[in-house]
Design a protein around this motif. Sequence first.
Motif, PDB file in Angstrom:
ATOM      1  N   SER A  73      42.813  29.576  52.388  1.00 16.03           N
ATOM      2  CA  SER A  73      42.677  30.464  51.284  1.00 16.03           C
ATOM      3  C   SER A  73      41.694  31.309  51.251  1.00 16.03           C
ATOM      4  O   SER A  73      40.472  31.106  50.902  1.00 16.03           O
ATOM      5  N   TYR A  74      41.931  32.543  51.625  1.00 10.38           N
ATOM      6  CA  TYR A  74      40.821  33.660  51.777  1.00 10.38           C
ATOM      7  C   TYR A  74      41.070  34.727  50.482  1.00 10.38           C
ATOM      8  O   TYR A  74      40.457  35.683  50.845  1.00 10.38           O
ATOM      9  N   GLY A  75      41.793  34.479  49.653  1.00 10.92           N
ATOM     10  CA  GLY A  75      42.133  35.312  48.689  1.00 10.92           C
ATOM     11  C   GLY A  75      41.418  35.008  47.457  1.00 10.92           C
ATOM     12  O   GLY A  75      41.072  33.888  47.326  1.00 10.92           O
ATOM     13  N   THR A  76      41.447  35.966  46.384  1.00 12.28           N
ATOM     14  CA  THR A  76      40.936  35.553  45.158  1.00 12.28           C
ATOM     15  C   THR A  76      41.874  35.959  44.315  1.00 12.28           C
ATOM     16  O   THR A  76      42.260  37.030  44.090  1.00 12.28           O
ATOM     17  N   ARG A  77      42.268  34.974  43.244  1.00 12.72           N
ATOM     18  CA  ARG A  77      43.446  35.224  42.216  1.00 12.72           C
ATOM     19  C   ARG A  77      42.848  36.265  41.400  1.00 12.72           C
ATOM     20  O   ARG A  77      41.867  36.071  40.969  1.00 12.72           O
ATOM     21  N   GLY A  78      43.789  37.217  41.046  1.00 16.77           N
ATOM     22  CA  GLY A  78      43.253  38.042  40.140  1.00 16.77           C
ATOM     23  C   GLY A  78      42.571  39.196  40.733  1.00 16.77           C
ATOM     24  O   GLY A  78      42.380  40.121  40.230  1.00 16.77           O
ATOM     25  N   VAL A  79      42.056  39.169  41.866  1.00 16.82           N
ATOM     26  CA  VAL A  79      41.543  40.342  42.540  1.00 16.82           C
ATOM     27  C   VAL A  79      42.099  40.743  43.879  1.00 16.82           C
ATOM     28  O   VAL A  79      42.491  41.934  43.976  1.00 16.82           O
TER      29      VAL A  79
END
Lengths: 256, 256
Positions: A73-79
């Motif tokens: 999980s290398y993403g950021t929700r909303g970004v």
Amino acid sequence: MSQHRHPGASGRAGAVPALPDLPEATVARLPEYLRALHNLADAGHETVSSEGLSAAAGVNSAKLRKDLSHLGSYGTRGVGYDVALLIEQIEYVLGLTQRRAVALVGVGNLGHALAGYDGFASRGFRIAALLDADPSRVGEEINGLVVRHVDELPAIAVEESIAIGVIATPAAAAQRVADQLVAVGVTSILNFAPCVLSVPEGVDVRKVDLAIELQILSFHEHRKASLTALPATGGSALTALPGGLAATDTQEAIGT
Amino acid sequence: MSQHRHPGASGRAGAVPALPDLPEATVARLPEYLRALHNLADAGHETVSSEGLSAAAGVNSAKLRKDLSHLGSYGTRGVGYDVALLIEQIEYVLGLTQRRAVALVGVGNLGHALAGYDGFASRGFRIAALLDADPSRVGEEINGLVVRHVDELPAIAVEESIAIGVIATPAAAAQRVADQLVAVGVTSILNFAPCVLSVPEGVDVRKVDLAIELQILSFHEHRKASLTALPATGGSALTALPGGLAATDTQEAIGT
DNA sequence: AGGCGCTTGTGAAGACGTGCACAAATCGCG
DNA sequence: CGCGATTTGTGCACGTCTTCACAAGCGCCT
């Protein structure tokens, strides 16, 4: 290797390198994402959404998210995703953090071009040796490398640590070369010769056949021609094609 | 499927032969079968069993039979397939009965090699034009063909009937070239440039990226290395792998 | 602090591809 | 003429890949 901390570190106590065994289809797309990410990074972007990246890579955004989710999980929700971090991650997974030595066998027409191809060096590969069986070609210098005889392979494999062998010989010679590569411990082969190679278990062979690609396109041409020859079933048959013609590997009408 | 419609002589009875829409995976394998069949024909074989042909092509025999069944019933139970007939059938389906003209754009390193590649001509393709945007390359003669400027494309498309465009330019120029090709009516493009092309619906693009192939191999190298580095979880983890390493597209250990 | 808009990550369903296993069909031979 | 050996063609089950749709999470603005 001992504890090979992920480039980005990111905690996760003593996590193993833990190459999650990715679906093969995902692996095949990662290099494409990587290229798109490098472009974005060069353009100054620090983050990118799955929508943006998938457009740049020419794939469905859901597919991209699922692909990336396989490596963590290398993403950021909303970004979105941090471009630099994602580059590091993908390069790590693909094993590009170490520059791999490539032996290129066969410096004919195609081999010559491959020897001079910039794309290899820029992607973390180093052509460590040029080889040919033809004595008249031995000694020739291409792109700063001297062509050596293929029988020197054992010695060369010791000098350089050859990780990947590229076969660009005529089909008749390919199997023998493959055997020689396997004999010196090479376990990954990229084969440009139009023939099937037989290798022991554990050795990976990928094949690239330029003529085959043309033949596949020819089929589609033939098919399209036979369709347009049919005036029946209304013009809708042609224009309403949702994606029926779309090939698995073939990128299709992305529109602008 | 009872009436065999032979490619050449058959009576073209008004209706188009109605290319059965083959699964894309099948289409991608047909050229491989074709090559194996030509080899068999040269070796004097008149018939071949699915077992024999599948071995020569490096695929599962059931898969081969299913693939061939899609183009009709051209085998004889208890005997096998007639080599010559099958060659005709596959060549017909792939649209190779007519020699297609190819325009090659970009005569750099790779383009040079492609221009001299024998495999195209021997597979029914004819390089009809060499093009480049660099004026200093225009006029050069390669393999009997003179390089012309890419802006002459419209004229050339009229002279020769270009069926397929091959892009071997740097990535930065690829999209422009693709647009030019589409503008003159080319609906099939083989792209060697490392970038995603955007084309209108109905245009097929296949991409070949040499660096991507290496990166996929690199992943498998990385993976194999990380596995052998793990003595834990019993040696079975390594030896018991049934075919887990096998890649979809990667031919694997065929044994002898 | 709280709500709102945006984006990721993923469950589920469907499409697609693969390979086994076997019935149907053909040939050769006694 | 019939039988067995051989091989094709295919129904079926299984696994993989793709895509939709949506809940969960994050940051920003008020």
